[in-house]
Design a protein around this motif. Sequence first.
Motif, PDB file in Angstrom:
ATOM      1  N   GLN A   1     -14.127 -23.323  -0.280  1.00  0.00           N
ATOM      2  CA  GLN A   1     -14.914 -22.090  -0.228  1.00  0.00           C
ATOM      3  C   GLN A   1     -16.179 -22.295   0.609  1.00  0.00           C
ATOM      4  O   GLN A   1     -16.578 -21.414   1.386  1.00  0.00           O
ATOM      5  CB  GLN A   1     -15.299 -21.645  -1.642  1.00  0.00           C
ATOM      6  CG  GLN A   1     -14.133 -21.192  -2.502  1.00  0.00           C
ATOM      7  CD  GLN A   1     -13.540 -19.864  -2.051  1.00  0.00           C
ATOM      8  OE1 GLN A   1     -14.188 -19.084  -1.344  1.00  0.00           O
ATOM      9  NE2 GLN A   1     -12.302 -19.600  -2.429  1.00  0.00           N
TER      10      GLN A   1
ATOM     11  N   SER B   1     -17.214 -20.436   4.077  1.00  0.00           N
ATOM     12  CA  SER B   1     -18.477 -19.700   4.278  1.00  0.00           C
ATOM     13  C   SER B   1     -19.118 -20.051   5.615  1.00  0.00           C
ATOM     14  O   SER B   1     -19.711 -19.193   6.269  1.00  0.00           O
ATOM     15  CB  SER B   1     -19.445 -20.010   3.135  1.00  0.00           C
ATOM     16  OG  SER B   1     -20.039 -21.291   3.281  1.00  0.00           O
TER      17      SER B   1
ATOM     18  N   THR C   1     -20.135 -17.262   8.458  1.00  0.00           N
ATOM     19  CA  THR C   1     -21.510 -17.032   8.910  1.00  0.00           C
ATOM     20  C   THR C   1     -21.660 -17.324  10.393  1.00  0.00           C
ATOM     21  O   THR C   1     -22.421 -16.666  11.098  1.00  0.00           O
ATOM     22  CB  THR C   1     -22.515 -17.845   8.074  1.00  0.00           C
ATOM     23  OG1 THR C   1     -23.834 -17.355   8.338  1.00  0.00           O
ATOM     24  CG2 THR C   1     -22.462 -19.334   8.408  1.00  0.00           C
TER      25      THR C   1
ATOM     26  N   ALA D   1     -19.435 -14.475   4.056  1.00  0.00           N
ATOM     27  CA  ALA D   1     -19.954 -15.832   3.863  1.00  0.00           C
ATOM     28  C   ALA D   1     -20.660 -15.948   2.519  1.00  0.00           C
ATOM     29  O   ALA D   1     -20.481 -16.936   1.792  1.00  0.00           O
ATOM     30  CB  ALA D   1     -20.911 -16.188   4.998  1.00  0.00           C
ATOM     31  N   GLU D   2     -21.457 -14.934   2.176  1.00  0.00           N
ATOM     32  CA  GLU D   2     -22.174 -14.980   0.900  1.00  0.00           C
ATOM     33  C   GLU D   2     -21.205 -15.002  -0.271  1.00  0.00           C
ATOM     34  O   GLU D   2     -21.412 -15.724  -1.262  1.00  0.00           O
ATOM     35  CB  GLU D   2     -23.124 -13.789   0.788  1.00  0.00           C
ATOM     36  CG  GLU D   2     -23.939 -13.824  -0.502  1.00  0.00           C
ATOM     37  CD  GLU D   2     -24.996 -12.745  -0.567  1.00  0.00           C
ATOM     38  OE1 GLU D   2     -25.758 -12.727  -1.560  1.00  0.00           O
ATOM     39  OE2 GLU D   2     -25.074 -11.919   0.366  1.00  0.00           O
TER      40      GLU D   2
ATOM     41  N   HIS E   1     -18.187 -16.261  -0.367  1.00  0.00           N
ATOM     42  CA  HIS E   1     -17.637 -17.627  -0.456  1.00  0.00           C
ATOM     43  C   HIS E   1     -18.662 -18.584  -1.063  1.00  0.00           C
ATOM     44  O   HIS E   1     -18.308 -19.453  -1.872  1.00  0.00           O
ATOM     45  CB  HIS E   1     -17.230 -18.121   0.929  1.00  0.00           C
ATOM     46  CG  HIS E   1     -15.944 -17.538   1.441  1.00  0.00           C
ATOM     47  ND1 HIS E   1     -14.733 -17.767   0.834  1.00  0.00           N
ATOM     48  CD2 HIS E   1     -15.691 -16.734   2.518  1.00  0.00           C
ATOM     49  CE1 HIS E   1     -13.770 -17.139   1.507  1.00  0.00           C
ATOM     50  NE2 HIS E   1     -14.329 -16.498   2.524  1.00  0.00           N
ATOM     51  N   LEU E   2     -19.927 -18.448  -0.681  1.00  0.00           N
ATOM     52  CA  LEU E   2     -20.962 -19.368  -1.160  1.00  0.00           C
ATOM     53  C   LEU E   2     -21.193 -19.221  -2.658  1.00  0.00           C
ATOM     54  O   LEU E   2     -21.424 -20.219  -3.359  1.00  0.00           O
ATOM     55  CB  LEU E   2     -22.259 -19.138  -0.390  1.00  0.00           C
ATOM     56  CG  LEU E   2     -22.253 -19.682   1.042  1.00  0.00           C
ATOM     57  CD1 LEU E   2     -23.395 -19.101   1.856  1.00  0.00           C
ATOM     58  CD2 LEU E   2     -22.324 -21.214   1.031  1.00  0.00           C
TER      59      LEU E   2
ATOM     60  N   TYR F   1     -25.407 -26.134   0.372  1.00  0.00           N
ATOM     61  CA  TYR F   1     -24.837 -24.786   0.303  1.00  0.00           C
ATOM     62  C   TYR F   1     -25.856 -23.768  -0.228  1.00  0.00           C
ATOM     63  O   TYR F   1     -25.774 -22.582   0.112  1.00  0.00           O
ATOM     64  CB  TYR F   1     -23.567 -24.794  -0.543  1.00  0.00           C
ATOM     65  CG  TYR F   1     -22.391 -25.414   0.186  1.00  0.00           C
ATOM     66  CD1 TYR F   1     -22.023 -24.939   1.443  1.00  0.00           C
ATOM     67  CD2 TYR F   1     -21.662 -26.468  -0.356  1.00  0.00           C
ATOM     68  CE1 TYR F   1     -20.953 -25.503   2.131  1.00  0.00           C
ATOM     69  CE2 TYR F   1     -20.594 -27.028   0.328  1.00  0.00           C
ATOM     70  CZ  TYR F   1     -20.247 -26.548   1.579  1.00  0.00           C
ATOM     71  OH  TYR F   1     -19.195 -27.104   2.265  1.00  0.00           O
TER      72      TYR F   1
END
Length: 441
Positions: free
Chosen positions: A331, A335, A339, A347-348, A350-351, A369
């Motif tokens: 994940q 991200s 991004t 991306a957010e 996934h983060l 991260y």
Amino acid sequence: MTGNVTLRVLMEAAGLGQADLAKRLNGHIERLSGVPGTVSDRHVRNWLTGKTAWPQKRQREALEAEFGVSAENLGFTPLPPRTKLVPRQAAAGPDPSESLEAPLKRRTFTAAATTLAAAQLLPARAGARPRVGMSDVARLETAFHDLVTSDNQQGGSISLETRAVAFAQHALEKQKVGTTTSRVRSRLYYLAAAFTGTALWAAIDSHQPERARTHLRDALYLADLSGSSQMKTRLWLHASLLASQEPGGAREALDAAYEARSTYACRSDALLRSLALARLAGTQAHAYRGERRLGQAALGNIDGAQEAFATADRDASRPAWISFYDEAELQGLSSLVMTRLGRHAEAEAHLHKTLRQLRPEYRRNRMYYTATLALVQLRQGEVELACSTAERVGPRGHNPPAGRTGQLLIQFGQELAKVAPGSRCVADWKARYRLQGEHRP
């Protein structure tokens, strides 16, 4: 007189000459005691030659602060305790040589050793060719596992790098001083490559490209001798990341990522293939620059990484270095792809999954991260939320952390100043890090 081989290996790995080390030690002494240090290159030379086997207390403390290990583990031998003189007619006591042997007997190789005693790195006496077997290999493999654990928890550092180089040297010395079977010899080459690969990763994580290049060359040579396709996969992935850190290195980074993806190990192991595809996607996204073909390739490869991960046998026996690669890391790598392609909302998402699933002991990755999340939030216009997220990385009143996380925070501060100039967030951020915007060496 025996020289201090351990200290010499550690200095070479750190790129320190005698005068360089003396200067750094004087800085440590002044910081620790408030009194300027007086170490000179002559002192260092005496340590290396063995003329001085046990430095003064302040010098030992400075050495320990510099390398992150005890003076004994730097190859120094404590002086024996002083004994009172007795009259000649007194009854004979124990052989005084025993007081010298005791500390030496304690300095044997153990899995928990943070570095190697100098005696262990020296060739055996002529005519004495000990047998090197799988028990020796097992001890080195345990030491490698310990280094991987340290890296996962704390990240790359000069201490990790120098310890890895010392262990690699030890694995090679085992072959020089003893007789081995072809199986043991191949495994020792593998471990030498593995340790050197860890030194390579530590140098990359600390943004030390010159040292990293040296480690990469040595590690690839050793991996060839070992015949390990798994190790070559690891090293080409590191080579890709190293090239991507350097100006104009996008093409080389892509070539190295393709090389990693094409290894036999990736073709035969879905988990390795997943990692290689995720790193290739990240490299393609890094080189994106609006080129539609690269963006599409990156998205296709991150999808391929997820598919391969889903089919991988999680219970299969694998080397320690890939233990970090799990759902949370996939994940996280996803991200980075998003991004870099400008898809910050994805991306957010996934983060947040990464930070929820990340194992507690992976402190280095959590910081990295979290800093990435702050940057992604800032790029979506969430200034206050981004600042709040960034504050979770590192204590107030310090310089940004070293390495990749520090680079992200520096980038965050620079972008914050552009997005919200004159705001309270910018003022607070500048107060948080004294050297905001500067690059830490």
